[in-house]
Scaffold this motif. Structure first.
Motif, PDB file in Angstrom:
ATOM      1  N   ALA A   1       8.172 -43.333  43.241  1.00 48.19           N
ATOM      2  CA  ALA A   1       8.330 -42.053  42.532  1.00 48.19           C
ATOM      3  C   ALA A   1       9.533 -41.278  43.072  1.00 48.19           C
ATOM      4  CB  ALA A   1       7.061 -41.225  42.668  1.00 48.19           C
ATOM      5  N   HIS A   2       9.836 -41.480  44.366  1.00 47.32           N
ATOM      6  CA  HIS A   2      10.992 -40.774  44.956  1.00 47.32           C
ATOM      7  C   HIS A   2      12.320 -41.399  44.530  1.00 47.32           C
ATOM      8  CE1 HIS A   2       8.415 -38.329  47.440  1.00 47.32           C
ATOM      9  NE2 HIS A   2       7.762 -39.419  47.817  1.00 47.32           N
ATOM     10  N   TYR A   3      12.228 -42.571  43.916  1.00 47.16           N
ATOM     11  CA  TYR A   3      13.449 -43.272  43.491  1.00 47.16           C
ATOM     12  C   TYR A   3      13.659 -43.156  41.972  1.00 47.16           C
ATOM     13  CZ  TYR A   3      13.917 -44.993  48.206  1.00 47.16           C
ATOM     14  OH  TYR A   3      14.089 -45.044  49.580  1.00 47.16           O
ATOM     15  N   LEU A   4      13.026 -42.144  41.382  1.00 50.10           N
ATOM     16  CA  LEU A   4      13.184 -41.955  39.940  1.00 50.10           C
ATOM     17  C   LEU A   4      14.646 -41.645  39.596  1.00 50.10           C
ATOM     18  CD1 LEU A   4      11.699 -41.713  37.199  1.00 50.10           C
ATOM     19  CD2 LEU A   4      11.574 -39.260  37.624  1.00 50.10           C
ATOM     20  N   THR A   5      15.237 -40.730  40.348  1.00 49.19           N
ATOM     21  CA  THR A   5      16.645 -40.386  40.084  1.00 49.19           C
ATOM     22  C   THR A   5      17.449 -40.511  41.371  1.00 49.19           C
ATOM     23  OG1 THR A   5      16.412 -38.024  40.593  1.00 49.19           O
ATOM     24  CG2 THR A   5      15.958 -38.687  38.312  1.00 49.19           C
ATOM     25  N   VAL A   6      18.763 -40.567  41.210  1.00 50.08           N
ATOM     26  CA  VAL A   6      19.639 -40.641  42.390  1.00 50.08           C
ATOM     27  C   VAL A   6      19.427 -39.380  43.230  1.00 50.08           C
ATOM     28  CG1 VAL A   6      22.037 -40.778  43.169  1.00 50.08           C
ATOM     29  CG2 VAL A   6      21.317 -42.065  41.145  1.00 50.08           C
ATOM     30  N   GLN A   7      19.256 -38.236  42.562  1.00 49.12           N
ATOM     31  CA  GLN A   7      19.062 -36.975  43.275  1.00 49.12           C
ATOM     32  C   GLN A   7      17.776 -36.993  44.101  1.00 49.12           C
ATOM     33  OE1 GLN A   7      20.141 -37.393  40.208  1.00 49.12           O
ATOM     34  NE2 GLN A   7      21.908 -36.083  39.902  1.00 49.12           N
ATOM     35  N   SER A   8      16.671 -37.507  43.497  1.00 46.20           N
ATOM     36  CA  SER A   8      15.407 -37.514  44.252  1.00 46.20           C
ATOM     37  C   SER A   8      15.469 -38.534  45.382  1.00 46.20           C
ATOM     38  CB  SER A   8      14.207 -37.756  43.325  1.00 46.20           C
ATOM     39  OG  SER A   8      14.278 -39.037  42.721  1.00 46.20           O
ATOM     40  N   MET A   9      16.178 -39.643  45.173  1.00 43.67           N
ATOM     41  CA  MET A   9      16.327 -40.649  46.242  1.00 43.67           C
ATOM     42  C   MET A   9      17.071 -40.061  47.442  1.00 43.67           C
ATOM     43  SD  MET A   9      18.598 -44.134  46.208  1.00 43.67           S
ATOM     44  CE  MET A   9      20.155 -43.248  46.111  1.00 43.67           C
ATOM     45  N   VAL A  10      18.173 -39.372  47.171  1.00 45.72           N
ATOM     46  CA  VAL A  10      18.983 -38.801  48.264  1.00 45.72           C
ATOM     47  C   VAL A  10      18.128 -37.821  49.067  1.00 45.72           C
ATOM     48  CG1 VAL A  10      20.931 -37.218  48.716  1.00 45.72           C
ATOM     49  CG2 VAL A  10      21.232 -39.163  47.155  1.00 45.72           C
ATOM     50  N   LYS A  11      17.415 -36.972  48.350  1.00 44.46           N
ATOM     51  CA  LYS A  11      16.569 -35.975  49.010  1.00 44.46           C
ATOM     52  C   LYS A  11      15.512 -36.672  49.880  1.00 44.46           C
ATOM     53  CE  LYS A  11      14.078 -31.832  47.604  1.00 44.46           C
ATOM     54  NZ  LYS A  11      13.471 -31.170  46.460  1.00 44.46           N
ATOM     55  N   PHE A  12      14.829 -37.641  49.296  1.00 41.06           N
ATOM     56  CA  PHE A  12      13.747 -38.333  50.001  1.00 41.06           C
ATOM     57  C   PHE A  12      14.266 -39.077  51.232  1.00 41.06           C
ATOM     58  CE2 PHE A  12      11.424 -42.442  50.458  1.00 41.06           C
ATOM     59  CZ  PHE A  12      10.206 -41.937  50.915  1.00 41.06           C
ATOM     60  N   GLU A  13      15.327 -39.847  51.054  1.00 38.28           N
ATOM     61  CA  GLU A  13      15.820 -40.658  52.191  1.00 38.28           C
ATOM     62  C   GLU A  13      16.389 -39.768  53.295  1.00 38.28           C
ATOM     63  OE1 GLU A  13      18.316 -43.957  50.926  1.00 38.28           O
ATOM     64  OE2 GLU A  13      16.530 -45.094  50.342  1.00 38.28           O
TER      65      GLU A  13
END
Ligand SMILES: CCCCCCCC/C=C\CCCCCCCC(=O)N[C@@H](COP(=O)(O)O)[C@H](O)/C=C/CCCCCCCCCCCCC
Length: 211
Positions: free
Chosen positions: A71-83
């Motif tokens: 779910a955190h890899y839905l968008t590039v923006q959410s991936m960056v935030k999560f990682e």
């Protein structure tokens, strides 16, 4: 040559890439690469080392997307935030997350700049333009600076075997040359926008030089 490749599919995936608030859906971003790899696979064995690298990066992203944190890899923006929030990105060579999503997508992002330049060059080309030269020039202006001498040499050797402009347009499977040019005119602004949004996001988070 590629039986099922169709330039329209590439345009459609890049159209689907952006959400209403301009977030980039990773699912469609990598679907665009999958489509392009299917095209490249038809170009002969000299391209297989490029294809393998692209596929391995697509697979890394697919694994994140389908994993428990998908779910955190839905968008590039959410991936960056999560990682970043979870310290999952290595900023040095010796870290414990050598294949983070941010690092992997950065490699594809750099390749997207090559694609943008190459397609724009194809779009504005004339009958006597050479695909090998257009491809090489786009590469020199984008990806080459990130590649070792060995990779650069192998890539330039492969470019020399590219089919001529007419055959290339035909494989894009999008109708007459005028129709291909029109479709390229649709594809390049979409690709540019996806590239620019990623570039700004990565610059803001100091992710543009990940090892
Ligand atoms: C619309 C139809 C016309 C365009 C068709 C384009 C088809 C292109 C399909 C795929 C492009 C390949 C993307 C390659 C990603 C390369 C990522 C990269 O830079 N990887 C290097 C760094 O990774 P790490 O080692 O840090 O993990 C890696 O070292 C590279 C290895 C392979 C060589 C990459 C050469 C890239 C040349 C790109 C031009 C492709 C030419 C296709 C010809 C139409």
């Amino acid at each position: 040559m590629a039986g099922s490749f169709n330039l329209q599919n590439v345009v459609d995936t890049y159209k689907s890439c952006l959400s209403e608030n301009k977030e980039i859906y990773i699912k469609y971003y990598i679907a665009g690469w999958r489509e392009l790899v299917s095209f490249m696979n038809s170009l002969g064995s000299l391209f297989s080392f490029i294809s393998k690298d692209a596929v391995s990066k697509i697979q890394i992203m697919e694994t994140f997307l389908m994993g428990e944190n998908g779910a955190h890899y839905l968008t590039v923006q959410s991936m960056v935030k999560f990682e970043l929030n979870n310290k999952l990105v290595d900023f040095t060579q010796s870290g414990s997350h050598p294949e983070s999503g941010c690092r992997t997508l950065l490699r594809l992002h750099r390749a997207l700049r090559w694609l943008q330049l190459f397609l724009e060059s194809l779009r504005t080309s004339t009958e006597d333009s050479k695909t090998s030269i257009m491809c090489s020039e786009a590469y020199n202006e984008s990806l080459a600076q990130y590649h070792s001498w060995f990779i650069q040499t192998a890539a330039r050797l492969a470019f020399r075997t590219l089919p001529g402009r007419d055959a290339f347009f035909e494989v894009m499977n999008a109708g007459s040359q005028q129709q291909v040019v029109a479709m390229l005119g649709e594809a390049t602004p979409l690709i540019s926008e996806v590239h620019q949004i990623t570039e700004d996001l990565y610059a803001k988070n100091k992710l543009l030089e990940l090892p």
